[in-house]
Design an enzyme around this catalytic site. Structure first.
Site, short mmCIF file in Angstrom:
data_model
loop_
_atom_site.label_atom_id
_atom_site.label_comp_id
_atom_site.label_asym_id
_atom_site.label_seq_id
_atom_site.Cartn_x
_atom_site.Cartn_y
_atom_site.Cartn_z
N ASN A 19 0.81 -1.21 0.06
CA ASN A 19 0.06 -0.09 -0.08
C ASN A 19 0.85 1.20 0.04
O ASN A 19 0.53 2.32 -0.53
CB ASN A 19 -0.96 0.11 1.23
CG ASN A 19 -1.66 1.39 1.52
OD1 ASN A 19 -2.37 1.68 0.89
ND2 ASN A 19 -1.02 2.07 2.61
N TYR B 259 12.28 14.54 -15.90
CA TYR B 259 11.36 14.25 -14.85
C TYR B 259 10.03 15.05 -14.63
O TYR B 259 10.10 16.32 -14.98
CB TYR B 259 11.99 14.38 -13.29
CG TYR B 259 10.92 13.98 -12.18
CD1 TYR B 259 11.10 12.57 -11.83
CD2 TYR B 259 10.51 15.08 -11.50
CE1 TYR B 259 10.05 12.21 -10.86
CE2 TYR B 259 9.48 14.64 -10.33
CZ TYR B 259 9.36 13.10 -10.07
OH TYR B 259 8.66 13.01 -8.93
#
Length: 330
Positions: free
Chosen positions: A113, A194
């Site tokens: 998670n 990026y």
């Protein structure tokens, strides 16, 4: 008895209640379980409905202690174990895996998670891009290292059980293109190219691809699933480093509150954790390894071809093995 049905408004407690027989007696490890997150809500629901052991992880033990106390305040009998796990450090992943492998109990369900904030370019101690390291590379290595513990939970007939690995992904997989991930920048991140949201999409594509490839290579010994939890106002989106991007994308208002007028269907934390609990315990998924879920149901048709392509999946697996310096074999 009819099969339970769920919707986008179902909560983790709704699902856990329906599958309490499957949860009972299971040992579950969940990464990223700080309060005000869906990992915490997942842990709470599972503890409430009979799990034998819930292992909560995070890189800060004080915050883990707060999560443990909060769960035990509602479920005094819960068997909670804290594990310090920094997925952004391969060395720390190995240390945490050694600890898990020292446990006497097997791991029935491993839930990935944890995720890093969607933020400006940042490198980990291993010179990897932080989002990809935290959501994919660290979890890949951790899964590989504790695989014996996961496989040890399997049981044959008359009560057959196949261990599960669950990856919390995102609908952001649909915004990728080409191979879904940039194989060049996984190992050699490039600040010049990026883009924070693109990096998030790539990391979540990697989750789906890893789940599918893990099922293929496990040959029935492990069932892996990935999922979209929904759009939730978690602690991750509220971090200062994520705030500017969240506001620019229209998710967050200038006052730092969720934008409820932009067409986004927001879920509560409990609703966001519901699909994770489904992926971890719904027995109807036993014959659907590799499935992608949203709103507590299989939704494979929304997964783009760049995630399902066998060549892309195999290449990602091999590139990641090269980064961690270990072969992931069964």
């Amino acid at each position: 008895m009819s099969s339970p049905t769920f919707s986008s408004s179902s909560t983790a407690d709704d699902v856990a209640s329906a599958f309490s027989n499957e949860i009972a007696g299971k040992n579950v490890l969940i990464t990223g379980t700080s309060k005000n997150g869906i990992g915490f809500e997942t842990a709470l629901a599972i503890a409430k409905h009979g799990a034998n052991l819930v292992i909560i992880t995070g890189y800060n033990d004080q915050r883990l202690k707060e999560s443990e106390n909060a769960i035990k305040a509602q479920v005094p009998t819960a068997n909670i174990r804290r594990l310090v796990l920094d997925l952004a450090s391969l060395s720390a992943v190995r240390t945490a895996a050694d600890e898990v492998n020292s446990y006497s109990e097997p791991i029935h369900v491993l839930i990935h998670n944890a995720a890093a904030a969607i933020s400006p370019f940042k490198l980990t101690v291993d010179n990897l891009e932080t989002q990809m390291a935290t959501a994919h590379i660290g979890p890949f290595l951790f899964t590989k290292l504790i695989l014996p513990k996961v496989l040890a939970s399997a049981s044959p007939s008359p009560s057959p059980y196949t261990p599960r690995v669950v990856f919390v992904s995102s609908m952001a997989i649909r915004s990728g293109s080409g191979s879904g991930v940039n194989f060049e920048t996984i190992a050699k991140p490039d600040a010049a190219t990026y883009d924070a949201m693109d990096a998030y999409s790539q990391a979540k594509c990697a989750n789906v691809m890893t789940a599918l490839e893990l099922c293929k290579r496990a040959r029935g010994r492990v069932n892996a699933y990935s999922l979209h939890p929904g759009v939730i106002f978690t602690n991750m989106i509220q971090k200062e480093e994520s705030r500017e991007l969240a506001q620019a994308s229209g998710l967050m208002n200038a006052d730092g509150k969720p934008n409820t007028t932009g067409g986004v269907e927001w879920k509560t934390l409990a609703q966001g954790a519901a699909t994770t609990v489904t992926a971890a315990f719904d027995p109807r998924l036993n014959d659907k390894p590799g499935a992608f879920l949203s709103d507590c149901a299989v939704n494979d048709e929304i997964v783009p071809a760049h995630c399902t392509d066998p060549g892309n999946r195999a290449k990602l697996w091999e590139v990641t093995e090269g980064i961690v310096g270990e072969k992931f074999v069964f």
